[in-house]
Structures are given as C-alpha cells and as structure tokens.
Design a protein around this motif. Structure first.
Motif, short mmCIF file in Angstrom:
data_model
loop_
_atom_site.label_atom_id
_atom_site.label_comp_id
_atom_site.label_asym_id
_atom_site.label_seq_id
_atom_site.Cartn_x
_atom_site.Cartn_y
_atom_site.Cartn_z
N MET A 102 0.82 -1.20 0.00
CA MET A 102 0.00 0.00 0.00
C MET A 102 0.86 1.25 0.00
SD MET A 102 -3.29 -0.27 -0.17
CE MET A 102 -3.90 1.19 0.67
N ARG A 103 1.92 1.24 0.83
CA ARG A 103 2.78 2.42 0.96
C ARG A 103 3.49 2.72 -0.36
NH1 ARG A 103 4.89 0.98 5.23
NH2 ARG A 103 6.87 0.08 4.57
N TRP A 104 4.16 1.72 -0.93
CA TRP A 104 4.90 1.95 -2.16
C TRP A 104 3.98 2.08 -3.36
CZ3 TRP A 104 9.39 3.92 -1.85
CH2 TRP A 104 10.21 3.62 -0.75
N GLY A 105 2.81 1.42 -3.28
CA GLY A 105 1.82 1.62 -4.32
C GLY A 105 1.33 3.05 -4.33
N GLY A 106 1.15 3.63 -3.14
CA GLY A 106 0.76 5.03 -3.04
C GLY A 106 1.81 5.96 -3.61
N VAL A 107 3.08 5.66 -3.35
CA VAL A 107 4.17 6.46 -3.92
C VAL A 107 4.16 6.38 -5.44
CG1 VAL A 107 6.69 6.67 -4.09
CG2 VAL A 107 5.63 6.25 -1.86
N ALA A 108 3.95 5.17 -5.97
CA ALA A 108 3.89 4.99 -7.42
C ALA A 108 2.75 5.78 -8.03
CB ALA A 108 3.75 3.50 -7.75
N ILE A 109 1.61 5.79 -7.35
CA ILE A 109 0.45 6.53 -7.85
C ILE A 109 0.72 8.03 -7.84
CG2 ILE A 109 -1.95 7.14 -7.36
CD1 ILE A 109 -2.27 4.27 -6.26
N LEU A 110 1.40 8.52 -6.81
CA LEU A 110 1.75 9.95 -6.76
C LEU A 110 2.69 10.33 -7.89
CD1 LEU A 110 2.25 10.65 -2.94
CD2 LEU A 110 0.50 11.62 -4.43
N LEU A 111 3.69 9.50 -8.16
CA LEU A 111 4.63 9.77 -9.25
C LEU A 111 3.90 9.75 -10.60
CD1 LEU A 111 7.72 7.67 -8.12
CD2 LEU A 111 7.45 10.16 -8.03
N PHE A 112 3.01 8.78 -10.75
CA PHE A 112 2.22 8.70 -11.98
C PHE A 112 1.33 9.92 -12.14
CE2 PHE A 112 -1.98 7.70 -13.68
CZ PHE A 112 -1.65 7.47 -15.02
N LEU A 113 0.76 10.39 -11.03
CA LEU A 113 -0.10 11.57 -11.09
C LEU A 113 0.65 12.79 -11.61
CD1 LEU A 113 -2.87 12.78 -10.46
CD2 LEU A 113 -2.09 13.20 -8.12
N VAL A 114 1.89 12.95 -11.17
CA VAL A 114 2.72 14.05 -11.67
C VAL A 114 2.91 13.92 -13.18
CG1 VAL A 114 5.01 15.11 -11.58
CG2 VAL A 114 3.89 14.39 -9.46
N TRP A 115 3.28 12.71 -13.63
CA TRP A 115 3.46 12.44 -15.06
C TRP A 115 2.18 12.74 -15.84
CZ3 TRP A 115 6.43 10.96 -19.19
CH2 TRP A 115 5.79 10.30 -20.25
#
Length: 217
Positions: A102-115
């Motif tokens: 969940m934690r790293w998935g959330g980080v991945a989603i945040l990075l994707f959101l920026v992209w």
C-alpha cells in the motif's frame, strides 16, 4: 488519522470513478471527447469563470492528497514505533506485506499523477506520431499510440487497483460499515468491484488506441 484517511480516500474514489467515466468518451470519437473536456471548463459558468470549477476541484484534491499522505505517514510512523516490542512486532508482521504494498503503491500513484498532469494538463506534451493541436482527444489518441506510454499507464493502474481494493475495504472498517460477518463480506465485494471497474475502465481507452480499435480519424 484513520478517519482522515477514509474521508480523503472517499473523495479520491469519487474522483477516479468520474474521471474514468469521462475517459470512456473517447470511444464516441474525438469530437465527443473534446466536447466533454470543454464542458468541464464551462461548468457553472457564468457563476464561476471559465475553468473555475476545475480549479476549485483541483484545489480540493490537493488538500485531500496532502491530508491523505500526511495521515498515512503518521500511521506508518506510529506502527513502526510500536514494533519496538517483540510481541507487537510479531503481530504486526502479519500485515507487513500488505502495508508495504500500500505504501509503495501510493508512492507509485503519486509519481504517476505528476506524469499524468504534465502530459495532459500542465505542459500537454505529445510523444505520439500525430499532431494534436488544441484538441484533448487528439492528444490522448496520439499519446497512447506509443507502447511505452501505455505500459506506464497499465502499471500505474495495477497499483491503483490494489490501492483501491485495500483502501476501500479499510475505509469501511474505519467508518463502522463492517461490524459483522455479512457486512464485512459485502464491504470486501464492494471494494473489489470498485477496484476492478476503475482499473479496467481506465485501461480500456489506452489499450483500444494502441491496438487500433479507436482512431483519430
């Protein structure tokens, strides 16, 4: 903190479902998608200026993101501190894999959101082969003709689906909607359905464009 996580997460669930529905407009053609994108900017005019509703909603989402991330970090720090004792560490180990995902998935989603914001909202850069001009629909179709762009989105959607699955289930517990076996079973099913509908619904346009089912002409 858990209540803040649940409430801010509920806003995101509403947003991703609405956004997913809007993305499906591309199946109706570029003109229909462009009309939908324009309507978002004229919503509640003339009470609000052109694009005013979008900017207000974006501001609300930013507040929700900050709240969600802050609450998640606080809960993670508190759980980490509790593991100083052997007994608590042993009990907490059962949820280690899920919480880490969940934690790293959330980080991945945040990075994707920026992209995603850079590609379609802020910069609107086109990595595809076709000219897009000022057409949001043409930009979408041109971008998803590139395989590695689609791959980025599919991986991000996998992370989003897992995050929604666990997040919606956890929110029902926090809000007191899973107080018995029947309610828990129903809550798990709702969480799974929301996760699948959202991730599959978002994946359909990029895949359909990549494989030539949806075209710009």
């Amino acid at each position: 903190m858990k209540m803040l996580m649940a409430v801010s997460g509920a806003l995101f669930v509403f947003y991703v479902l609405a956004h997913m529905y809007g993305n499906l407009k591309i199946f109706a053609g570029v003109e229909a998608f462009d009309e939908y994108a324009h309507h978002l900017r004229t919503m509640f005019t003339p009470i609000l200026p052109f694009g005013g509703f979008l900017w207000l909603f974006r501001a609300l989402l930013v507040v929700a993101i900050v709240t969600h991330v802050w609450a998640a970090f606080y809960l993670w720090s508190r759980a980490r501190g509790a593991r100083t004792t052997r007994y608590v560490a042993k009990e907490a180990a059962k949820a280690t894999v899920k919480s880490t995902a969940m934690r790293w998935g959330g980080v991945a989603i945040l990075l994707f959101l920026v992209w995603h914001l850079l590609q379609f909202t802020i910069v609107k850069f086109n990595v595809g082969p076709d000219a897009a001009g000022d057409s949001p629909g043409k930009l979408v179709i041109s971008s998803f003709q590139v395989w590695w762009v689609v791959l980025i989105y599919v991986l991000a959607l996998a992370a989003l689906g897992m995050h929604l699955w666990h997040g919606v289930w956890s929110a029902t517990q926090t809000l007191g909607w899973a107080g018995n076996a029947r309610a828990r079973k129903r809550a798990k099913l709702v969480a799974l359905v929301i996760a699948l509908v959202t991730s599959v619904g978002f994946a359909l346009p990029p895949l359909a464009i990549l494989f030539g089912i949806v075209k710009g002409n």
